[in-house]
Design an enzyme around this catalytic site. Structure first.
Site, short mmCIF file in Angstrom:
data_model
loop_
_atom_site.label_atom_id
_atom_site.label_comp_id
_atom_site.label_asym_id
_atom_site.label_seq_id
_atom_site.Cartn_x
_atom_site.Cartn_y
_atom_site.Cartn_z
N GLU A 6 0.84 -1.21 0.00
CA GLU A 6 0.00 0.00 0.00
C GLU A 6 0.87 1.26 0.00
O GLU A 6 0.56 2.24 0.65
CB GLU A 6 -0.94 0.01 1.20
CG GLU A 6 -1.96 -1.11 1.19
CD GLU A 6 -3.03 -0.95 2.25
OE1 GLU A 6 -4.21 -0.82 1.88
OE2 GLU A 6 -2.67 -0.95 3.44
N CYS A 46 -11.32 2.40 5.77
CA CYS A 46 -10.69 3.61 6.31
C CYS A 46 -10.96 4.84 5.46
O CYS A 46 -11.01 5.97 5.98
CB CYS A 46 -9.19 3.39 6.44
SG CYS A 46 -8.38 2.80 4.93
#
Length: 632
Positions: free
Chosen positions: A310, A394
């Site tokens: 990520e 998120c």
């Protein structure tokens, strides 16, 4: 040496009322749709109910369940920001119910994490590397600060101050304390905010410890792994770059690892450079900023190309179709650059902030406000689309909290200075040179470069008005009360107009906003021979709904011919009102190939007219292909 003390003070979003056709509708959708949508999903997935402390969960639990408290915390923050500018009794009641659940879950010693209260109490603070305890605490602290500012109530703020006291009693350099820090930075910047909200200097000291201790040897993550009976070498990421803990921050010279973790940490580093008058931290920010912006950032303000971590890989590795570019990472980039901007009002930070806001951030949520992107590719064959929710959710509440507070990114003030960083129709209430100033701005930005500013002052006042000349702007005109001014931008990239201002004074600032073709550095091997279309701060893309005659990757443009012939059309009926760009292109034809895979003759081409729309609006109509970079 750059400033260590900030010269600028950002104007709070509560003092900026956006009235434009770009941000104001987005904020309204955020209030009416997004906040309610997220609340429903938080309920459906048990994240709010977790604070009742009566749930069951497998051990070991998926990490997304362990950090579920943070999703609720960001929703609390987003709702608080919304209520601060747009009171809503029903929404306030919903918020109050959630806040009371959070407070009720707090333990007598101040600890507050639902997973480790209910599921694994024996593992509290045993795996800082992976388990996000401090990350959740940080988001709860940010939510508490926002809640107190919006409602005037201290109940959540007091609860999170008790949690911070517990953490402070557990961690630090003193004998008997753990010398640990979170694998996912966030608490550091939150503690600085908590320090300002409470005035307690221990929170600032704790934030400083967490930043200074990262990456020190012997490495804390090795120590705690061995205490758990694990081999540190078994860590799946194989490197603490992922956690931003591979070396002490002052030794870091490249932006590496997980992109969101990097941006949250760097935001705290910028805060502490100012708070502690620390030139080494400011120099660290500048060094890492240069690496990120000049070698590792997408044209959209997206960062982090790799799904594997990520985050980041190597310099100039910016593939378009497989771009990860997490929405949260661009939000973190905006946070960091806004902080850096306050040191001396340097345009380069505002330019990056604007690039992220108008492109890689807004692409993360649809115009309807109820579908989101976790990843933001710059090309897709039609298989990538916004979703209602994610297994790791998120991004949606992160989008909501930034949209609700975006007015806070437009202006800054000094003792005798007003800085205009971003442009949109709005009314701003400021204090400058000892008097109250209402600044009324009218513009069709980002579709038009003309901005009109009108001053309303209690009494005449002498101060300097700083107007940003964006990096993309090749020319401009400036007048005050109809009289043209010849002003050159300073080294900071702003036009500075100092005079005694009277109520009723009018500034007209016209920025040229031509269509531009942008090329990447030749070192970006995935983009060799390709160009992107940009106008003003807005990056454009092609969608197959507008260009249905061929797969988008078969389209090419002649740069010189395109710039001569392209036209800009404002479409109030399209995508909430956008400027679209039409221009000539060529498309490879597939006729005559049949089942042949290879042949010695080149395919034919045909002339077409292509239509480009803002990247931030892609995937709001019929599903299909999308592409930013075109063959040239």
């Amino acid at each position: 040496m750059p400033n260590v003390q900030r010269s600028l003070q950002p104007v709070p979003f509560t003092q900026v009322q956006l009235t434009d056709g770009f941000w104001a509708p987005r904020q309204e959708t955020n209030r009416r749709v997004t906040l309610q949508h997220i609340h429903r999903k938080l309920q459906e997935t048990g994240r709010i109910a977790a604070f009742d402390l009566n749930f069951t969960r497998k051990v070991p639990s998926p990490i997304v369940e362990i950090f579920g408290d943070s999703d609720v915390a960001k929703w609390i923050e987003a709702v608080s920001y919304s209520l601060a500018t747009h009171p809503d009794p029903q929404l306030a009641q919903t918020l109050d119910g959630v806040v009371d659940k959070v407070i009720a879950a707090q333990q007598p010693d101040g600890y507050l994490n639902t997973h480790f209260i209910v599921v694994q109490p024996e593992m509290r603070w045993k795996n800082l590397r992976d388990w996000h305890e401090m990350y959740c605490a940080g988001h709860l602290m940010e939510g508490a600060v926002a809640h107190a500012q919006a409602t005037g109530q201290r109940k959540l703020l007091d609860a999170l101050a008790r949690y911070a006291d517990h953490i402070d009693a557990t961690f630090g350099p003193e004998p008997g304390k753990k010398r640990g820090y979170c694998g996912h930075p966030e608490i550091e910047l939150a503690l600085v905010r908590l320090y300002h909200a409470t005035g307690n200097p221990r929170y600032l000291k704790l934030a400083t410890f967490f930043v200074d201790e990262r990456g020190q040897q012997p490495h804390y993550f090795d120590i705690e792994a061995r205490e758990r009976g694990e081999d540190p070498a078994s860590f799946w990421a194989k490197t603490y770059e992922y956690c931003q803990a591979h070396v002490p921050i002052r030794q870091q010279d490249k932006v590496v690892g997980h992109a969101v973790r990097a941006m949250y940490l760097f935001s705290a580093v910028a805060d502490l450079a100012h708070e502690n008058n620390d030139p080494s931290l400011r120099e660290t920010c500048d060094r890492l900023w240069d690496n990120l912006i000049h070698r590792r950032m997408y044209i959209t303000g997206g960062i982090g190309p790799s799904r594997h971590n990520e985050g980041f890989t190597e310099d100039y590795d910016l593939p378009d179709e497989t771009a990860y570019a997490e929405t949260c990472a661009t939000i973190g980039l905006i946070f960091w650059n806004h902080r850096l901007l306050q040191f001396e009002g340097d345009r380069r930070f505002a330019d990056v902030m604007e690039r992220g806001l108008y492109n890689g951030f807004l692409s993360g949520v649809t115009l309807s406000g109820d579908r989101f992107l976790y990843e933001n590719p710059l090309s897709t064959n039609g298989s990538r689309h916004h979703e209602e929710w994610f297994y790791c959710p998120c991004c949606p509440p992160n989008v909501a909290r930034l949209l609700a507070s975006v007015g806070g990114y437009f202006y800054s003030t000094g003792a005798e200075d007003v800085w205009v960083h971003l442009f949109a129709s709005n009314h701003a209430s400021l204090e400058v040179a000892g008097t109250a100033l209402t600044l009324r701005e009218e513009t069709q930005y980002p579709w038009d470069g003309k901005v009109t500013l009108q001053m309303e002052l209690e009494r005449p006042a002498t101060f300097t008005l700083h107007l940003r000349v964006p990096e993309w702007c090749p020319g401009y005109r400036l007048s005050v009360n109809g009289k043209a001014l010849q002003v050159q931008p300073g080294p900071d990239g702003y036009l500075a107009v100092r005079r005694e201002w009277q109520s009723g004074d009018t500034v007209v600032y016209e920025m040229d906003m031509p269509v531009q073709l942008i090329w990447s550095n030749p070192a970006v091997r995935q983009l060799e021979g390709r160009v992107a279309i940009q106008r003003g701060p807005v990056v454009y893309c092609l969608e197959s709904v507008d260009n249905p005659t061929t797969p988008l990757d078969r389209i090419s443009i002649d740069p010189e011919g395109f710039l001569k012939a392209c036209t800009v059309e404002y479409r109030p009926d399209l995508l909430g009102g956008v400027a679209v760009i039409h221009g000539p292109g060529r498309a490879i034809e597939a006729e005559g190939w049949g089942e042949v895979l290879y042949r010695p003759e080149a395919p034919g081409e045909k002339e077409i007219t292509l239509t480009a729309v803002p990247y931030c609006t892609w995937d709001n109509r019929e599903p299909g292909e999308m592409r930013v970079w075109l063959r040239a």
